[in-house]
Design a protein around this motif. Structure first.
Motif, short mmCIF file in Angstrom:
data_model
loop_
_atom_site.label_atom_id
_atom_site.label_comp_id
_atom_site.label_asym_id
_atom_site.label_seq_id
_atom_site.Cartn_x
_atom_site.Cartn_y
_atom_site.Cartn_z
N TYR A 35 0.87 -1.18 0.00
CA TYR A 35 0.00 0.00 0.00
C TYR A 35 0.91 1.23 0.00
CZ TYR A 35 -3.79 3.16 1.02
OH TYR A 35 -4.70 4.18 0.93
N PRO A 36 0.59 2.23 -0.83
CA PRO A 36 1.50 3.37 -0.94
C PRO A 36 1.73 4.10 0.37
CG PRO A 36 -0.14 3.43 -2.69
CD PRO A 36 -0.57 2.36 -1.73
N ILE A 37 2.95 4.34 0.69
CA ILE A 37 3.30 5.28 1.75
C ILE A 37 4.74 5.73 1.58
CG2 ILE A 37 3.99 3.57 3.51
CD1 ILE A 37 2.55 5.54 5.56
N THR A 38 4.96 7.00 1.75
CA THR A 38 6.29 7.59 1.69
C THR A 38 7.01 7.27 3.01
OG1 THR A 38 5.24 9.35 0.44
CG2 THR A 38 7.50 9.77 1.20
N ASN A 41 7.55 4.14 -1.18
CA ASN A 41 6.79 3.94 -2.43
C ASN A 41 7.59 3.32 -3.57
OD1 ASN A 41 4.23 5.00 -1.69
ND2 ASN A 41 5.16 7.03 -1.65
N MET A 44 7.73 -0.36 -4.35
CA MET A 44 6.61 -0.85 -5.19
C MET A 44 6.76 -0.42 -6.63
SD MET A 44 3.28 -0.16 -2.85
CE MET A 44 3.31 1.50 -3.45
N GLN A 60 -1.72 -4.37 -5.11
CA GLN A 60 -1.89 -3.17 -4.29
C GLN A 60 -3.17 -3.33 -3.50
OE1 GLN A 60 -1.05 0.70 -6.08
NE2 GLN A 60 -2.74 1.56 -4.90
N THR A 61 -3.05 -3.35 -2.19
CA THR A 61 -4.21 -3.61 -1.33
C THR A 61 -4.90 -2.30 -0.97
OG1 THR A 61 -2.78 -3.50 0.59
CG2 THR A 61 -3.20 -5.69 -0.35
N GLU A 62 -6.00 -2.41 -0.22
CA GLU A 62 -6.76 -1.21 0.12
C GLU A 62 -6.20 -0.47 1.33
OE1 GLU A 62 -7.70 -4.29 0.34
OE2 GLU A 62 -8.96 -4.70 2.08
N ASP A 63 -5.36 -1.12 2.10
CA ASP A 63 -4.69 -0.45 3.23
C ASP A 63 -3.62 -1.40 3.77
OD1 ASP A 63 -5.93 -2.39 4.81
OD2 ASP A 63 -7.40 -1.03 5.68
N GLU A 64 -2.96 -1.01 4.86
CA GLU A 64 -1.86 -1.82 5.36
C GLU A 64 -2.33 -3.00 6.18
OE1 GLU A 64 -1.95 1.47 5.48
OE2 GLU A 64 -0.09 2.25 4.62
N ILE A 65 -3.49 -2.91 6.78
CA ILE A 65 -4.00 -4.09 7.50
C ILE A 65 -4.14 -5.20 6.47
CG2 ILE A 65 -5.97 -5.05 8.78
CD1 ILE A 65 -6.45 -2.27 9.92
N LEU A 92 -0.43 0.00 11.42
CA LEU A 92 -1.50 -0.90 10.96
C LEU A 92 -0.98 -2.31 10.73
CD1 LEU A 92 -3.60 1.32 8.53
CD2 LEU A 92 -3.82 1.03 10.98
#
Ligand SMILES: Cc1ncc(C[n+]2csc(CCOP(=O)(O)OP(=O)(O)O)c2C)c(N)n1
Ligand code: SF4
Lengths: 361, 243
Positions: A35-38, A41, A44, A60-65, A92
């Motif tokens: 999941y995108p995060i600076t 990134n 990925m 690419q998932t909907e969030d980190e969980i 998460l």
């Protein structure tokens, strides 16, 4: 379709995120969930460009969980799966990683620490030490490698998959925003040509044959009926973890033999400590540096050995005492004064360390 | 400039050609016309929407990625006389925060959610979003989004109107028709003022920086490609139901 992304040895100049993507390819990783995060990134981005060329996958998932739990699922299906995250994403991730810890699932996650707490900055810090080493609702049976630069990132990303699959503890590569984004020279290589044998992944579920007939049916569970049952399960893991600790622990000593002042630092800050030594030694100061590479398990005895001639300890970290806690625990009972340079979210230079040690004399 | 804007923070921090500024302009106009500036609690997400944390002279809360809906729900439940506005991107609303959107809509929370759809994750550098169009290239769909592999774009207002019940207001507007977008946002806020139910407006918006488009290509993408896929209009309006 070539299956050897890295052949032979190559000198390259890359960002840390690019290094991680190459290392994961070289380590025969099958799939990345993310999941995108600076600032992670580009792991990925590079992975999604290269993976299809080598028959590897990405989701690419909907969030980190979800990224954490899909990684768990991928591993249980017998694939080498990994993810990468930072900061609030790491927060998460602790739920799925608690499951991985208790169920001995060889997940690999690369953490590019950014400034916390809360969402805070997207840049550099060492403030994810406590969360990465002990963040789950369990006992912290995990392996955490703290890298200090790009060669480390390549070497330990590869190694983390072997550690995870050999010992079956979730394994983390703990780097940071500087390592993620800066460019450095390093050598990339095909692990096989270096004599590194990659541990083959195995499925936890979905093995061939009829369950209950050709093979035992797998009942993987994550819940216990009684306290005693849980106690037994945790103690079994604890026993395995204790037994593996000797093999897992890694550290480096720099001029510690006669050190009267011992600088203790990890990750990229260790490089500032290493840089401070020559000038201090030239000034006649007996100074050494101890760098733990694994923050979990932590090489307590080795640190005590490095500190045997020390009159004082200087702990240096880009956080407000998260690493300090680990050091204090390791030194418990040794009567040594501990000084600190604690700079949450801010980088630390060799000059600062030199100045502090000189003024403290 | 709308009266409710904070002039000290203008010019704003969005990239040139970004749609966020226009959506916030009509939101400002709507707040002015409804005279609710003193009642509004404005919540914004992580993502480019966070650049609006000091955009209005309204009390504001900038919160975590995907969590603006529950934060504003918490405010509204505690102080029902406030007007709660949750402002977010498509990543925040349809990916990480989708469970919150679904559950707030199901519970018919009396808040107004404004979701800016720019078909990508702007702030983190242009990755694929739930709304990325088939074939569209992004940083994590470098060969173009393949719906067989990653699914089809989320149709947010369609989904919300399917689960929202009596009293809900749901619409999709676009930055290429600001009068209409303002009308939708105003109705969404009026719906909350009237205490009728959940209000949700998606706004089609541009991200020229990550799309790597010039002015003409940006407009073409918003007015044609996006509008073809995402139908503009009202999906649910209590006034209509009551008739
Ligand atoms: C838990 C967590 N995961 C990831 C992020 C990183 N992040 C910051 S902004 C963003 C995407 C925002 O995209 P969108 O919601 O579409 O808004 P836009 O920037 O396009 O307006 C992400 C993934 C974060 N801050 N927190
Ligand atoms: S990155 Fe895109 S969404 Fe964000 S401010 Fe720039 S144009 Fe707008």
């Amino acid at each position: 379709m070539s299956d050897k992304p890295v052949q032979g040895e190559k000198r390259v100049f890359m960002t840390g995120n690019e290094v991680v993507a190459w290392a994961a390819l070289a380590a025969e990783v099958d799939i990345m969930y993310g999941y995108p995060i600076t600032p992670q990134n580009e792991i990925m981005h590079y992975w999604t460009r290269m993976a299809p060329k080598f028959g590897r996958k990405f989701l690419q998932t909907e969030d980190e969980i979800s990224a954490g739990f899909t990684t768990v699922g991928g591993v249980m299906a017998g694939k080498k799966a990994f993810s990468a995250t930072a900061g609030p994403g790491n927060t998460l991730f602790q739920e799925p990683m608690s499951m991985a810890e208790m169920m001995r699932i060889p997940t690999v996650v690369v953490i590019q620490q950014r400034g916390g707490p809360s969402t805070a900055t997207v840049i550099y810090s060492q403030q994810e030490v406590t969360m990465t080493t002990f963040g789950g609702n369990g006992e912290g049976f995990r392996v955490v490698y703290s890298t200090a630069g790009h060669q480390d990132l390549y070497d330990y990303t590869i190694k983390s998959f072997n550690t995870a699959w050999k010992y079956r503890f979730p394994t983390f590569v703990l780097a940071d925003g500087y390592q993620a984004k800066m460019r450095e020279p390093l050598t990339i290589y095909d692990p096989a040509e270096k004599g590194i044998e990659m541990v083959k992944p195995e499925p936890f579920v979905g093995r061939p044959g009829m369950p209950g007939v050709d093979r035992p049916t797998q009942y993987l569970r994550n819940t216990y009926n009684t306290e005693v049952e849980l106690y037994d399960a945790v103690m079994d893991i604890a026993k395995d973890y204790e037994a593996a600790m000797e093999d897992l622990m890694e550290w480096e000593n720099f001029m510690t033999d006669d050190a009267e002042t011992l600088i203790v630092a990890h990750g990229v800050v260790s490089r500032a400590a290493q840089g401070a030594l020559p000038e201090l030694r030239d000034a006649g100061i007996k100074v050494g540096h101890f760098r733990p590479i694994t923050l979990r398990p932590f090489a307590n005895e080795e640190l005590r050995k490095a500190a045997k001639n020390a009159k004082k300890i200087l702990v240096v970290e880009s956080a407000y005492g998260q690493f300090l806690k680990l050091v204090k625990e390791a030194l418990y009972g040794m009567d040594l004064p501990i000084e600190t340079i604690l700079r949450p979210g801010v980088g630390i230079t060799s000059e600062e360390i030199v100045a502090r040690i000189k003024e403290g004399r | 400039m709308p009266k409710s804007w904070n002039p000290e923070t203008k010019p704003h921090k969005f990239c040139p050609g970004c749609g966020h500024g226009l959506v916030l302009k009509v939101l400002g106009d709507a707040i002015d016309e409804l005279e609710i500036q003193d009642k509004v609690v404005f919540g914004c997400d992580i993502g480019c929407s966070l650049l609006a944390w000091d955009f209005f002279n309204c009390d504001s809360i900038q919160t975590h990625h995907g969590r603006t809906t529950p934060v504003i729900t918490g405010v509204k439940r505690a102080t029902p006389d406030r007007i709660g506005i949750a402002y977010m991107g498509d990543g925040g609303g349809y990916a990480i925060g989708s469970q919150h959107l679904v559950n707030a809509a199901t519970r018919n929370e009396k808040i107004t959610v404004i979701l800016v759809n720019n078909t990508n994750y702007g702030m983190t550098g242009g990755q694929m979003a739930p709304t990325t169009l088939p074939g569209q290239k992004t940083e994590t769909s470098p060969y173009g989004r393949d719906p067989l592999d990653t699914g089809y774009p989320t149709l947010g207002p369609e989904m919300v109107s399917a689960i929202a019940r009596e009293g809900a207001y749901v619409a999709r507007g676009t930055m290429s028709n600001l009068r209409q977008l303002k009308k939708f946002i105003k109705k969404a806020l009026q719906n909350q003022i009237d205490g009728k139910g959940f209000s949700f407006v998606e706004a089609l918006s541009s991200c020229p920086t990550n799309w790597r488009t010039n002015a003409e290509a940006t407009w073409n993408f918003v007015e044609k490609d996006m509008a073809d896929y995402f139908k503009v209009g009202e999906f649910k309006a209590p006034a209509k139901e009551e008739k």
